[in-house]
Design a protein around this motif. Structure first.
Motif, PDB file in Angstrom:
ATOM      1  N   GLU A 183       0.821  -1.206   0.000  1.00 43.34           N
ATOM      2  CA  GLU A 183       0.000   0.000   0.000  1.00 43.34           C
ATOM      3  C   GLU A 183       0.856   1.258   0.000  1.00 43.34           C
ATOM      4  OE1 GLU A 183      -3.510   1.848  -0.426  1.00 43.34           O
ATOM      5  OE2 GLU A 183      -2.995  -0.282  -0.541  1.00 43.34           O
ATOM      6  N   ARG A 184       1.963   1.231   0.741  1.00 44.82           N
ATOM      7  CA  ARG A 184       2.861   2.389   0.720  1.00 44.82           C
ATOM      8  C   ARG A 184       3.418   2.619  -0.682  1.00 44.82           C
ATOM      9  NH1 ARG A 184       4.406   0.489   5.975  1.00 44.82           N
ATOM     10  NH2 ARG A 184       6.026  -0.825   5.034  1.00 44.82           N
ATOM     11  N   THR A 185       3.772   1.500  -1.351  1.00 41.66           N
ATOM     12  CA  THR A 185       4.275   1.640  -2.723  1.00 41.66           C
ATOM     13  C   THR A 185       3.216   2.211  -3.650  1.00 41.66           C
ATOM     14  OG1 THR A 185       5.720  -0.265  -2.351  1.00 41.66           O
ATOM     15  CG2 THR A 185       5.326   0.377  -4.630  1.00 41.66           C
ATOM     16  N   ARG A 186       1.970   1.737  -3.502  1.00 41.66           N
ATOM     17  CA  ARG A 186       0.899   2.240  -4.348  1.00 41.66           C
ATOM     18  C   ARG A 186       0.646   3.724  -4.077  1.00 41.66           C
ATOM     19  NH1 ARG A 186      -4.965  -0.544  -4.539  1.00 41.66           N
ATOM     20  NH2 ARG A 186      -3.707  -2.179  -5.504  1.00 41.66           N
ATOM     21  N   ILE A 187       0.626   4.105  -2.806  1.00 41.24           N
ATOM     22  CA  ILE A 187       0.391   5.512  -2.484  1.00 41.24           C
ATOM     23  C   ILE A 187       1.529   6.376  -3.008  1.00 41.24           C
ATOM     24  CG2 ILE A 187       0.179   7.143  -0.566  1.00 41.24           C
ATOM     25  CD1 ILE A 187      -1.216   4.900   0.992  1.00 41.24           C
ATOM     26  N   ALA A 188       2.753   5.832  -2.912  1.00 42.46           N
ATOM     27  CA  ALA A 188       3.891   6.590  -3.446  1.00 42.46           C
ATOM     28  C   ALA A 188       3.743   6.805  -4.949  1.00 42.46           C
ATOM     29  CB  ALA A 188       5.196   5.856  -3.136  1.00 42.46           C
ATOM     30  N   ARG A 189       3.280   5.773  -5.654  1.00 44.89           N
ATOM     31  CA  ARG A 189       3.067   5.937  -7.097  1.00 44.89           C
ATOM     32  C   ARG A 189       1.972   6.960  -7.377  1.00 44.89           C
ATOM     33  NH1 ARG A 189       3.706   0.065  -7.509  1.00 44.89           N
ATOM     34  NH2 ARG A 189       1.438  -0.135  -7.419  1.00 44.89           N
ATOM     35  N   GLU A 190       0.868   6.893  -6.587  1.00 44.54           N
ATOM     36  CA  GLU A 190      -0.214   7.838  -6.790  1.00 44.54           C
ATOM     37  C   GLU A 190       0.267   9.275  -6.570  1.00 44.54           C
ATOM     38  OE1 GLU A 190      -3.395   7.594  -7.709  1.00 44.54           O
ATOM     39  OE2 GLU A 190      -3.143   5.481  -8.193  1.00 44.54           O
ATOM     40  N   MET A 191       0.997   9.485  -5.488  1.00 47.21           N
ATOM     41  CA  MET A 191       1.477  10.835  -5.192  1.00 47.21           C
ATOM     42  C   MET A 191       2.461  11.313  -6.255  1.00 47.21           C
ATOM     43  SD  MET A 191       1.854  10.828  -1.047  1.00 47.21           S
ATOM     44  CE  MET A 191       2.061  12.602  -1.031  1.00 47.21           C
ATOM     45  N   HIS A 192       3.290  10.381  -6.747  1.00 44.54           N
ATOM     46  CA  HIS A 192       4.227  10.761  -7.811  1.00 44.54           C
ATOM     47  C   HIS A 192       3.480  11.187  -9.063  1.00 44.54           C
ATOM     48  CE1 HIS A 192       6.600   9.826 -11.431  1.00 44.54           C
ATOM     49  NE2 HIS A 192       7.599  10.370 -10.758  1.00 44.54           N
ATOM     50  N   GLU A 237      -6.380  16.310  -4.774  1.00 42.59           N
ATOM     51  CA  GLU A 237      -5.980  14.897  -4.840  1.00 42.59           C
ATOM     52  C   GLU A 237      -5.034  14.538  -3.704  1.00 42.59           C
ATOM     53  OE1 GLU A 237      -4.623  13.719  -8.653  1.00 42.59           O
ATOM     54  OE2 GLU A 237      -6.256  14.678  -9.741  1.00 42.59           O
ATOM     55  N   LEU A 238      -4.123  15.447  -3.391  1.00 45.08           N
ATOM     56  CA  LEU A 238      -3.188  15.173  -2.285  1.00 45.08           C
ATOM     57  C   LEU A 238      -3.936  15.080  -0.965  1.00 45.08           C
ATOM     58  CD1 LEU A 238      -0.116  17.421  -3.181  1.00 45.08           C
ATOM     59  CD2 LEU A 238      -0.225  14.937  -3.195  1.00 45.08           C
ATOM     60  N   ARG A 239      -4.927  15.967  -0.751  1.00 47.47           N
ATOM     61  CA  ARG A 239      -5.702  15.889   0.489  1.00 47.47           C
ATOM     62  C   ARG A 239      -6.437  14.558   0.590  1.00 47.47           C
ATOM     63  NH1 ARG A 239      -7.330  21.364  -0.738  1.00 47.47           N
ATOM     64  NH2 ARG A 239      -6.194  22.858   0.562  1.00 47.47           N
ATOM     65  N   GLU A 240      -6.990  14.080  -0.517  1.00 48.99           N
ATOM     66  CA  GLU A 240      -7.696  12.796  -0.485  1.00 48.99           C
ATOM     67  C   GLU A 240      -6.766  11.658  -0.091  1.00 48.99           C
ATOM     68  OE1 GLU A 240      -9.419  12.330  -4.283  1.00 48.99           O
ATOM     69  OE2 GLU A 240     -11.006  13.828  -3.976  1.00 48.99           O
ATOM     70  N   MET A 241      -5.571  11.634  -0.698  1.00 48.95           N
ATOM     71  CA  MET A 241      -4.626  10.564  -0.374  1.00 48.95           C
ATOM     72  C   MET A 241      -4.111  10.683   1.051  1.00 48.95           C
ATOM     73  SD  MET A 241      -2.454   9.855  -3.823  1.00 48.95           S
ATOM     74  CE  MET A 241      -2.210  11.573  -4.231  1.00 48.95           C
ATOM     75  N   LEU A 242      -3.815  11.879   1.490  1.00 41.95           N
ATOM     76  CA  LEU A 242      -3.346  12.059   2.864  1.00 41.95           C
ATOM     77  C   LEU A 242      -4.447  11.732   3.865  1.00 41.95           C
ATOM     78  CD1 LEU A 242      -1.251  15.336   2.512  1.00 41.95           C
ATOM     79  CD2 LEU A 242      -0.412  13.007   2.745  1.00 41.95           C
ATOM     80  N   GLY A 243      -5.703  11.990   3.501  1.00 42.85           N
ATOM     81  CA  GLY A 243      -6.800  11.599   4.386  1.00 42.85           C
ATOM     82  C   GLY A 243      -6.879  10.095   4.557  1.00 42.85           C
ATOM     83  N   VAL A 244      -6.672   9.361   3.468  1.00 40.58           N
ATOM     84  CA  VAL A 244      -6.639   7.899   3.569  1.00 40.58           C
ATOM     85  C   VAL A 244      -5.508   7.446   4.470  1.00 40.58           C
ATOM     86  CG1 VAL A 244      -6.286   5.779   2.272  1.00 40.58           C
ATOM     87  CG2 VAL A 244      -7.765   7.563   1.356  1.00 40.58           C
ATOM     88  N   LEU A 245      -4.332   8.048   4.289  1.00 36.94           N
ATOM     89  CA  LEU A 245      -3.181   7.679   5.126  1.00 36.94           C
ATOM     90  C   LEU A 245      -3.445   7.981   6.583  1.00 36.94           C
ATOM     91  CD1 LEU A 245      -0.175   8.905   2.970  1.00 36.94           C
ATOM     92  CD2 LEU A 245      -0.793   6.552   3.478  1.00 36.94           C
ATOM     93  N   ARG A 246      -4.028   9.152   6.853  1.00 39.14           N
ATOM     94  CA  ARG A 246      -4.247   9.541   8.240  1.00 39.14           C
ATOM     95  C   ARG A 246      -5.254   8.638   8.914  1.00 39.14           C
ATOM     96  NH1 ARG A 246      -5.467  14.254   7.183  1.00 39.14           N
ATOM     97  NH2 ARG A 246      -3.389  15.159   7.340  1.00 39.14           N
ATOM     98  N   SER A 247      -6.368   8.342   8.266  1.00 39.44           N
ATOM     99  CA  SER A 247      -7.383   7.476   8.870  1.00 39.44           C
ATOM    100  C   SER A 247      -6.880   6.059   9.024  1.00 39.44           C
ATOM    101  CB  SER A 247      -8.655   7.489   8.018  1.00 39.44           C
ATOM    102  OG  SER A 247      -8.380   6.984   6.717  1.00 39.44           O
ATOM    103  N   GLY A 248      -6.138   5.545   8.039  1.00 36.32           N
ATOM    104  CA  GLY A 248      -5.599   4.187   8.143  1.00 36.32           C
ATOM    105  C   GLY A 248      -4.592   4.068   9.247  1.00 36.32           C
ATOM    106  N   GLY A 249      -3.685   5.045   9.409  1.00 31.22           N
ATOM    107  CA  GLY A 249      -2.678   4.984  10.460  1.00 31.22           C
ATOM    108  C   GLY A 249      -3.292   5.045  11.830  1.00 31.22           C
ATOM    109  N   ALA A 250      -4.353   5.906  12.003  1.00 30.16           N
ATOM    110  CA  ALA A 250      -4.998   5.999  13.305  1.00 30.16           C
ATOM    111  C   ALA A 250      -5.670   4.690  13.666  1.00 30.16           C
ATOM    112  CB  ALA A 250      -6.030   7.137  13.296  1.00 30.16           C
ATOM    113  N   GLY A 251      -6.288   4.024  12.651  1.00 33.06           N
ATOM    114  CA  GLY A 251      -6.931   2.744  12.937  1.00 33.06           C
ATOM    115  C   GLY A 251      -5.940   1.695  13.371  1.00 33.06           C
TER     116      GLY A 251
END
Length: 416
Positions: A183-192, A237-251
Motif C-alpha cells: 500500500e505504501r508503494t501504491r500511495i507513493a506511485r499515486e502521489m508521484h 488529490e493530495l488531500r484525499e490521499m493524505l486523508g486515507v493515510l491519516r485514517s488508516g494509520g490511526a486505525g
C-alpha cells in the motif's frame, strides 16, 4: 517428603507387626522388628519401582505385615504408566494372597476360640477382606492415572494450539506488513503521478507566463488561471490521499493499543484487510473517460497532441482504467520534462481481452518556449508505470525511437 513420610509410617507399622510375627515364628523379637523396619521402608521407592513395592507387600502378607504398604503400593501401581496386564496380574496376586491368608487366619481363630459360626463365615470374611484391601486403592489409582494422562494430553494440546496460534499470528503479521508495504508503494506511485503531472504542467505554464507576461497580457491571464486550477486540483488529490493515510494509520494505532496478545493474529489480519480497503479507496481514481481532459491540459500547456482511439469503447475494472490513465499521464509528463514542444501521438486500442495504449513523441524542437522551465526528474516515472502494469499481468515497454523521439507502450488484460 510425602514418600519419606509414608515410608516412615509403614516402617513403624511393620516393626510393630514384627513382634507378634517373631513370637509366632519362634525367633527373637528384635529380628522381627528389624525385618519389619526394612520391609516397610521399601515404600520410599514407590514412584520409581512400584512393582517392587507391591511384590514386597505380597511377600510379607503371610506374616500379617505391610497393610499400609500394600494399599499405597497398589494405588501407585494403578496410577503409573505401566501396561494394564501387569497392573491386573499384580493386583490379582495381591488379592489372592490376602484371600488365602485371611481364610487361614480366621479359620485358626475360630478353631482356637471354638466359635460356632456357620461355614459361610470363612469365605465371606476372606473375600470381603481381600476385595476391601485391593479394590479401592486399585480403582482410585486407575482413576487418578487416567485423569493425570488426560490433563497432560489437554496441556500438550493447549501448548500445541498456542504454538499454532503464535505461528498464525506471525504469518498474519507478515502478511499485514507485506500489505502495508504494497500500500505504501501504491500511495507513493499515486502521489508521484499527481505531483509530477500537475506540478510539471504548472511549471510549464509558469514559464510560458513569464515569457508572454509583457507581450500578451490576455494570454498571461489565461495561463495564470490554468496554473491556479491545476494547483487546486493537485491539492485536492493530495488531500484525499493524505486523508486515507491519516485514517488508516490511526486505525492501526488504535487496534494495536486495544488488541491483547492472544488476538495478535486477528489484529494483523484486520490490518491487512484495512490496507486492502484503503487500496480500494485509492483505486477509485481517474478513468479512461477523463483521457480527453488530460490531453486538453497538455494542449493548453503548448503541447501538440494527436489522440486516436481504436475499437469499441467500453468500461473496465477500476484498477485497469486507473492504470491505463496513469500510464498515459506519466508519459505526457515525461514529454513535458524531456521533450518540451515535441508533437505527441496518443493511441488507445480496445481489444477483445485487453486494452493497449501507446504514447510516442517526435524529437523536441531546437528552441522551445518551455525549455526554460528546467523540470527536475526523479527517475521513478518509468519504474512506477512498469510496476503498475506488471501488477495487473500486463506488458510494459519503453525506449527511444529511430527518429529520435521516445515511445511508451503498455498492454493490460481486460479481466485484471
Amino acid at each position: 517428603m510425602l514418600d519419606v513420610s509414608l515410608a516412615a509410617v509403614s516402617a513403624l507399622e511393620c516393626a510393630a507387626e514384627g513382634v507378634p510375627f517373631a513370637r509366632d515364628a519362634g525367633i527373637p523379637w528384635a529380628v522381627g522388628i528389624v525385618f519389619g523396619l526394612l520391609a516397610g521402608s521399601v515404600l520410599v521407592v514407590r514412584r520409581r519401582w512400584p512393582i517392587a513395592v507391591v511384590l514386597v507387600a505380597i511377600a510379607i502378607t503371610p506374616a500379617q505385615m505391610g497393610f499400609l504398604m500394600g494399599i499405597v503400593g497398589l494405588y501407585t501401581l494403578a496410577a503409573s504408566e505401566l501396561p494394564r496386564r501387569i497392573i491386573g496380574s499384580l493386583a490379582g496376586m495381591s488379592m489372592l494372597g490376602t484371600l488365602i491368608v485371611t481364610f487361614v487366619r480366621v479359620r485358626q481363630d475360630m478353631v482356637r476360640e471354638d466359635m460356632g459360626f456357620g461355614d459361610w463365615v470363612l469365605p465371606f470374611a476372606a473375600i470381603t477382606m481381600s476385595v476391601g484391601a485391593t479394590a479401592p486403592p486399585l480403582l482410585l489409582g486407575l482413576y487418578v492415572g487416567q485423569r493425570r494422562r488426560l490433563m497432560e494430553s489437554l496441556r500438550e494440546r493447549a501448548d500445541s494450539l498456542e504454538r499454532e496460534l503464535q505461528l498464525l499470528a506471525e504469518r498474519a503479521e507478515e502478511r499485514a506488513e507485506w500489505a502495508r508495504g504494497e500500500e505504501r508503494t501504491r500511495i507513493a506511485r499515486e502521489m508521484h503521478d499527481v505531483v509530477a503531472h500537475r506540478v510539471s504542467l504548472m511549471v510549464v505554464h509558469a514559464a510560458a507566463l513569464q515569457a508572454v507576461a509583457r507581450k500578451d497580457p490576455e494570454k498571461a491571464v489565461k495561463n495564470a488561471a490554468l496554473v491556479g486550477d491545476m494547483g487546486r486540483q493537485a491539492l485536492t488529490e493530495l488531500r484525499e490521499m493524505l486523508g486515507v493515510l491519516r485514517s488508516g494509520g490511526a486505525g492501526v494505532r488504535a487496534e494495536r493499543a486495544s488488541v491483547p496478545l492472544a488476538a495478535v493474529g486477528v489484529a494483523a489480519a484486520a490490518a491487512a484487510s484495512r490496507a486492502a480497503g484503503d487500496g480500494e479507496r485509492l483505486a477509485e481514481g481517474p478513468s479512461l473517460s477523463e483521457l480527453g481532459e488530460l490531453i486538453g491540459q497538455s494542449e493548453a500547456a503548448g503541447m501538440a497532441v494527436d489522440l486516436s482511439v481504436q475499437g469499441e469503447e467500453r468500461s473496465y475494472a477500476a484498477e485497469v482504467e486507473q492504470t491505463a490513465f496513469r500510464v498515459v499521464q506519466e508519459a505526457l509528463t515525461n514529454v513535458h520534462k524531456h521533450a518540451a514542444g515535441a508533437k505527441t501521438y496518443v493511441r488507445l486500442a480496445h481489444r477483445v481481452s485487453e486494452v493497449a495504449m501507446q504514447v510516442e513523441n517526435e524529437p523536441p524542437p531546437e528552441v522551445s518556449s518551455a525549455s526554460s522551465a528546467r523540470l527536475p526528474s526523479g527517475g521513478n516515472g518509468l519504474v512506477g508505470m512498469k510496476e503498475r502494469v506488471a501488477a495487473l499481468g500486463g506488458v510494459f515497454v519503453s525506449g527511444p525511437t529511430d527518429a529520435g523521439g521516445f515511445r511508451v507502450s503498455a498492454v493490460i488484460p481486460a479481466s485484471s
